[in-house]
Enzyme design. Structure first.
Site, PDB file in Angstrom:
ATOM      1  N   ARG A   6      57.874  14.427   3.349  1.00 24.58           N
ATOM      2  CA  ARG A   6      58.193  14.094   4.743  1.00 24.58           C
ATOM      3  C   ARG A   6      57.203  13.032   5.225  1.00 24.58           C
ATOM      4  O   ARG A   6      55.996  13.188   5.069  1.00 24.58           O
ATOM      5  CB  ARG A   6      58.137  15.344   5.643  1.00 24.58           C
ATOM      6  CG  ARG A   6      59.216  16.370   5.267  1.00 24.58           C
ATOM      7  CD  ARG A   6      59.462  17.363   6.375  1.00 24.58           C
ATOM      8  NE  ARG A   6      60.098  16.750   7.522  1.00 24.58           N
ATOM      9  CZ  ARG A   6      60.215  17.349   8.711  1.00 24.58           C
ATOM     10  NH1 ARG A   6      59.709  18.555   8.898  1.00 24.58           N
ATOM     11  NH2 ARG A   6      60.814  16.753   9.712  1.00 24.58           N
ATOM     12  N   ASP A  11      53.135  15.061  15.777  1.00 20.63           N
ATOM     13  CA  ASP A  11      53.128  15.038  14.310  1.00 20.63           C
ATOM     14  C   ASP A  11      52.171  13.989  13.772  1.00 20.63           C
ATOM     15  O   ASP A  11      51.762  14.050  12.613  1.00 20.63           O
ATOM     16  CB  ASP A  11      54.541  14.776  13.802  1.00 20.63           C
ATOM     17  CG  ASP A  11      55.469  15.917  14.215  1.00 20.63           C
ATOM     18  OD1 ASP A  11      55.648  16.837  13.428  1.00 20.63           O
ATOM     19  OD2 ASP A  11      55.963  15.891  15.361  1.00 20.63           O
TER      20      ASP A  11
HETATM   21  O1  MRU Z   1      60.871  18.194  12.141  1.00 19.94           O
HETATM   22  P1  MRU Z   1      59.847  19.248  12.427  1.00 19.94           P
HETATM   23  O2  MRU Z   1      60.410  20.518  12.957  1.00 19.94           O
HETATM   24  O3  MRU Z   1      58.866  19.454  11.303  1.00 19.94           O
HETATM   25  O4  MRU Z   1      59.070  18.546  13.604  1.00 19.94           O
HETATM   26  C1  MRU Z   1      57.838  18.909  13.994  1.00 19.94           C
HETATM   27  C2  MRU Z   1      57.887  19.508  15.318  1.00 19.94           C
HETATM   28  O5  MRU Z   1      58.219  20.666  15.416  1.00 19.94           O
HETATM   29  C3  MRU Z   1      57.564  18.779  16.511  1.00 19.94           C
HETATM   30  O6  MRU Z   1      57.631  17.432  16.491  1.00 19.94           O
HETATM   31  C4  MRU Z   1      56.327  19.387  17.120  1.00 19.94           C
HETATM   32  O7  MRU Z   1      56.391  19.216  18.462  1.00 19.94           O
HETATM   33  C5  MRU Z   1      55.044  18.849  16.569  1.00 19.94           C
HETATM   34  S1  MRU Z   1      54.570  19.627  15.132  1.00 19.94           S
HETATM   35  C6  MRU Z   1      53.198  20.462  15.657  1.00 19.94           C
END
Ligand code: MRU
Length: 371
Positions: free
Chosen positions: A94, A249
């Protein structure tokens, strides 16, 4: 945090050697299932296909994945070649959440301190455990610091009125090892007896808000209301949101924040309505190498079927079902994250305290990163 009263982390080492245990988040909130991962391939699949998700959680899972890589390498072959190849495999799963690369790089650096395979393996295991423990502790501390923001808002409210907090996606304990980032101040306020109510954005297309945030808030007894993604602006215009807290993220050292798609629109609405917009993060989510989030943060694009279809569990049969939303032949696009510029962020809630979303303020909070 708790599931039916029992404390769980999202990822941990099983008692059977070489087993990484995760909560399979694809099944929530309808089934609570633990999955065992026994190889780097299984860890990579679990991250890519989102059995685990959320920046801190995929970082910690990748840390354990590197322990499995060291275990594989210690069975024979060129140790460094194997772990380096596995590192590349994990990092590729990812692209946006920087915790993933951070955890893998930390494992490689730790193992490079010795040339003896047995010692490298021990180091990989203890480093994986440390990454998970530190993530949990950082999130706990974020809760303590963020609690003060909620306490101050509560002091300004009429007697008995809850503090209304809007959050987007799931930056809860499921997105980390424990506590969560955006939710940690909320849990701390709830535990301190401050009345809180959370507006939970459903968060299309994968609905992490409706499925995961709502479930974990419910498990902790925190009052909440799930809303469609586009409701937040309306609520803010009518004074029904006191505070927005989201996770992130990847955050540049200048304070630009990549978070789940739709976060930017919430930040714009918050600014237009003078609602404070905070972002909570452990330092493992800073990218110290880039300064322009819009230009430099890679945005994951996922399969169009997440937009064209919805999945959920059928009330009567209890089975998971997928239904189509879009006409045959309509093209879909699925950008998973967007970037909120630092100028729209009121502050960053970190494990060291709260700072402004600016290079100068982040530098004062983490001076050792700029030496
Ligand atoms: O695609 P995901 O579910 O892995 O995305 C991450 C998230 O859940 C969000 O962007 C979140 O607010 C930040 S991760 C701590």
């Amino acid at each position: 945090m708790h599931v039916n009263g029992t404390h769980y982390r999202t990822v941990w080492l099983g008692t059977e050697p070489g087993t990484v245990r995760i909560i399979d988040q694809r099944k929530l909130p309808f089934a609570f299932e633990i999955e065992d991962l026994r190889s780097v391939d299984e860890v990579a699949t679990a991250i890519r296909d989102m059995h685990v998700r959320g920046a801190g959680c995929i970082g910690a899972t990748a840390g354990y994945g590197m322990y499995l890589a060291a275990l594989e390498a210690s069975a024979g072959g060129d140790f460094d070649e194997i772990v380096n190849r596995r590192a590349v495999q994990l990092i590729a799963t990812r692209p946006t959440a920087v915790n993933l690369r951070w955890a893998v790089d930390r494992q490689l650096a730790a193992m490079s301190g010795t040339s003896w395979a047995g010692e490298k393996l021990d180091i990989a295991e203890s480093t994986a455990r440390a990454i998970a423990d530190e993530d949990a502790e950082a999130c706990r501390a974020i809760g303590e610091h963020g609690l003060e923001i909620i306490r101050n808002l509560h002091a300004a409210k009429a007697e008995g009125e809850p503090v209304n907090i809007l959050t987007h996606c799931n930056a809860g304990w499921l997105a980390f090892v424990d506590h969560g980032s955006a939710t940690s101040p909320i849990y701390a306020a709830h535990a301190a007896g401050i009345p809180v109510h959370v507006w939970v954005d459903e968060t299309r297309p994968r609905n992490q808000g409706a499925r995961l945030t709502a479930w974990e808030l419910g498990q902790e007894g925190v009052p909440h209301t799930v809303i469609a993604d586009n409701v937040g602006g309306h609520l803010m215009q009518h004074g029904r949101v006191d505070l927005v807290i989201t996770g992130t993220d990847r955050t540049t050292w200048t304070g630009d924040v990549a978070n789940k798609i739709g976060t930017y629109l919430k930040a714009l609405a918050a600014r237009d309505n003078q609602v404070p917009f905070y972002v909570a993060l452990p330092s493992s989510t800073f990218d110290w190498e880039i300064e322009n989030g819009v230009r430099q943060i890679p945005i994951e694009e996922r399969g169009g079927e997440e937009v064209s279809h919805l999945s959920g569990f059928h009330d009567e049969s209890g089975e998971e079902r997928e239904v189509r939303l879009t006409p045959d032949g309509s093209v879909t696009a699925n950008f998973a994250f967007d970037v909120t510029p630092a100028r729209l962020v009121t502050g960053l809630i970190t494990e060291r305290g709260i700072c402004e979303a600016s290079g100068n303020s982040v530098r004062r909070m983490y001076p050792e990163r700029f030496e």
